[in-house]
Design an enzyme around this catalytic site. Sequence first.
Site, mmCIF file in Angstrom:
data_model
loop_
_atom_site.group_PDB
_atom_site.id
_atom_site.type_symbol
_atom_site.label_atom_id
_atom_site.label_comp_id
_atom_site.label_asym_id
_atom_site.label_seq_id
_atom_site.Cartn_x
_atom_site.Cartn_y
_atom_site.Cartn_z
ATOM 1 N N PHE A 123 -10.222 -71.764 -29.052
ATOM 2 C CA PHE A 123 -11.464 -72.510 -28.842
ATOM 3 C C PHE A 123 -12.591 -71.533 -28.553
ATOM 4 O O PHE A 123 -12.490 -70.711 -27.645
ATOM 5 C CB PHE A 123 -11.348 -73.518 -27.685
ATOM 6 C CG PHE A 123 -12.599 -74.337 -27.523
ATOM 7 C CD1 PHE A 123 -12.870 -75.407 -28.374
ATOM 8 C CD2 PHE A 123 -13.543 -74.014 -26.556
ATOM 9 C CE1 PHE A 123 -14.046 -76.148 -28.257
ATOM 10 C CE2 PHE A 123 -14.728 -74.752 -26.431
ATOM 11 C CZ PHE A 123 -14.971 -75.817 -27.279
ATOM 12 N N ASP A 210 -12.976 -63.214 -26.043
ATOM 13 C CA ASP A 210 -13.666 -64.380 -25.489
ATOM 14 C C ASP A 210 -13.061 -64.637 -24.104
ATOM 15 O O ASP A 210 -11.990 -65.215 -23.977
ATOM 16 C CB ASP A 210 -13.471 -65.589 -26.421
ATOM 17 C CG ASP A 210 -14.146 -66.851 -25.884
ATOM 18 O OD1 ASP A 210 -14.472 -66.896 -24.674
ATOM 19 O OD2 ASP A 210 -14.321 -67.804 -26.664
ATOM 20 N N LYS A 239 -19.287 -69.809 -18.596
ATOM 21 C CA LYS A 239 -18.685 -70.661 -17.572
ATOM 22 C C LYS A 239 -18.953 -70.222 -16.123
ATOM 23 O O LYS A 239 -19.978 -70.582 -15.568
ATOM 24 C CB LYS A 239 -17.191 -70.829 -17.850
ATOM 25 C CG LYS A 239 -16.957 -71.737 -19.084
ATOM 26 C CD LYS A 239 -15.625 -72.420 -19.078
ATOM 27 C CE LYS A 239 -15.583 -73.570 -20.083
ATOM 28 N NZ LYS A 239 -15.112 -73.200 -21.420
HETATM 29 C C1 LIG Z 1 -15.742 -73.324 -22.745
HETATM 30 C C2 LIG Z 1 -15.434 -72.260 -23.722
HETATM 31 C C3 LIG Z 1 -16.341 -71.926 -24.759
HETATM 32 C C4 LIG Z 1 -17.609 -72.688 -24.995
HETATM 33 O O1 LIG Z 1 -18.511 -72.608 -23.940
HETATM 34 P P1 LIG Z 1 -19.764 -73.628 -23.905
HETATM 35 O O2 LIG Z 1 -20.544 -73.159 -22.718
HETATM 36 O O3 LIG Z 1 -19.206 -75.009 -23.736
HETATM 37 O O4 LIG Z 1 -20.504 -73.468 -25.175
HETATM 38 C C5 LIG Z 1 -15.999 -70.879 -25.605
HETATM 39 N N1 LIG Z 1 -14.857 -70.204 -25.452
HETATM 40 C C6 LIG Z 1 -13.971 -70.479 -24.472
HETATM 41 C C7 LIG Z 1 -12.720 -69.682 -24.346
HETATM 42 C C8 LIG Z 1 -14.229 -71.538 -23.593
HETATM 43 O O5 LIG Z 1 -13.320 -71.847 -22.645
#
Ligand SMILES: *Cc1c(COP(=O)(O)O)cnc(C)c1O
Length: 385
Positions: A123, A210, A239
Amino acid sequence: MATYRRLPVTFERGEGAWLWDTEGKLYLDALSGIAVCGLGHAHPAVSTAICEQAGQLIHTSNLYGIVLQEKLGNDLVRLAGMDRVFFANSGAETNEAAIKIARAYGHHKGIDTPHIVVMENSFHGRTLATLSATGNRKVQAGFEPLVSGFIRVPFGDAAALEAVARNAANVAAVLVEPIQGEGGICIPPKDYLNRVRTLCDSQGWLMMLDEIQTGMGRTGRFFAFQHNGIVPDVLTLAKALGNGVPIGACLAKGAAAEALGPGSHGSTFGGNPLACRAAGAVVHTLEKQRLSERAAGLGDRLLKAFRQTLGDLKGVTDIRGLGLMIGIELDRPCRELVGQALAEGLLINVTADKVVRLLPPLVFSDEQADQLVDRLSPLIRKFLD
Ligand SMILES: *Cc1c(COP(=O)(O)O)cnc(C)c1O
């Protein structure tokens, strides 16, 4: 718009790991707004920083120097062992910066159509490029045509990556989560990131991590890659970086840090004084209170306790985690558990259909950790009955 299936509750006030709803009912928060409020709710260091900064200066523009942005950038670069930072306002936007870095880097190397290797079950966000990078059809369906230039391989499978290296000449980078969060708290083999690093070095690919969910102390280290003793070329954070104030950071080192120049990327809000002041307070508090070490200890305590209380159940297929990123996988879909826990004053999450996901704040007390186990385990036991 109707983009969310919301639970029937509204919160009014919070303190640490506690939340009160509009009826005055108390909840124990084991989700932290999905790994955002690592310092818990209404943390005094963050609240004070925001209040003071709001009274001084909220926004100017990236047309001008921003002292607080430079200070935060220096702190993040020091902690991560990187060279430069680009500031954005969300996770997806931060990954967009990483994707643009990979493409710019690829073109610079003479690759006409630079590709990024991404993972199944990953994700990376909801913008067009990041949903295209995401390995979940539910996120992509209905939004075709997708952005091209991604090659997908199974997560945790270094041999599959090595096969890409043998067969594709147009790869510029690999984008991967150290632990897949939305994907179900999937933890790769211990040496996976080391093998990715070695392969990226031998191929001249950028290793892009990420850490939007795993970063900021959550897994027991300030960044999850520190468990492996490696350093990526690109690192994305969001986050928990602002503890709820929107901010994202794309860090880079070496050639990746030089890929974007003046005019090639930008953001109106990115790295403004208010967001950087808040994130500065978060970084300072995490370091001063050694909260990543705290997360490691709490995570061990929780894993051990859940294995004791749930390990014997046939319907529980796995209990796994690293630091305060914990997944309890069941043998069946279990979304109802979220509502059942809510009714009992407990905030949890279910992801990937069958995985109870726990992301409690790093300021959880031992008592709150024990309470989480004492309250959640019987719910799961009853659900499986
Ligand atoms: C939450 C998340 C995203 C997206 O972040 P947003 O602030 O909702 O755009 C991308 N990568 C990972 C691993 C995430 O947990």
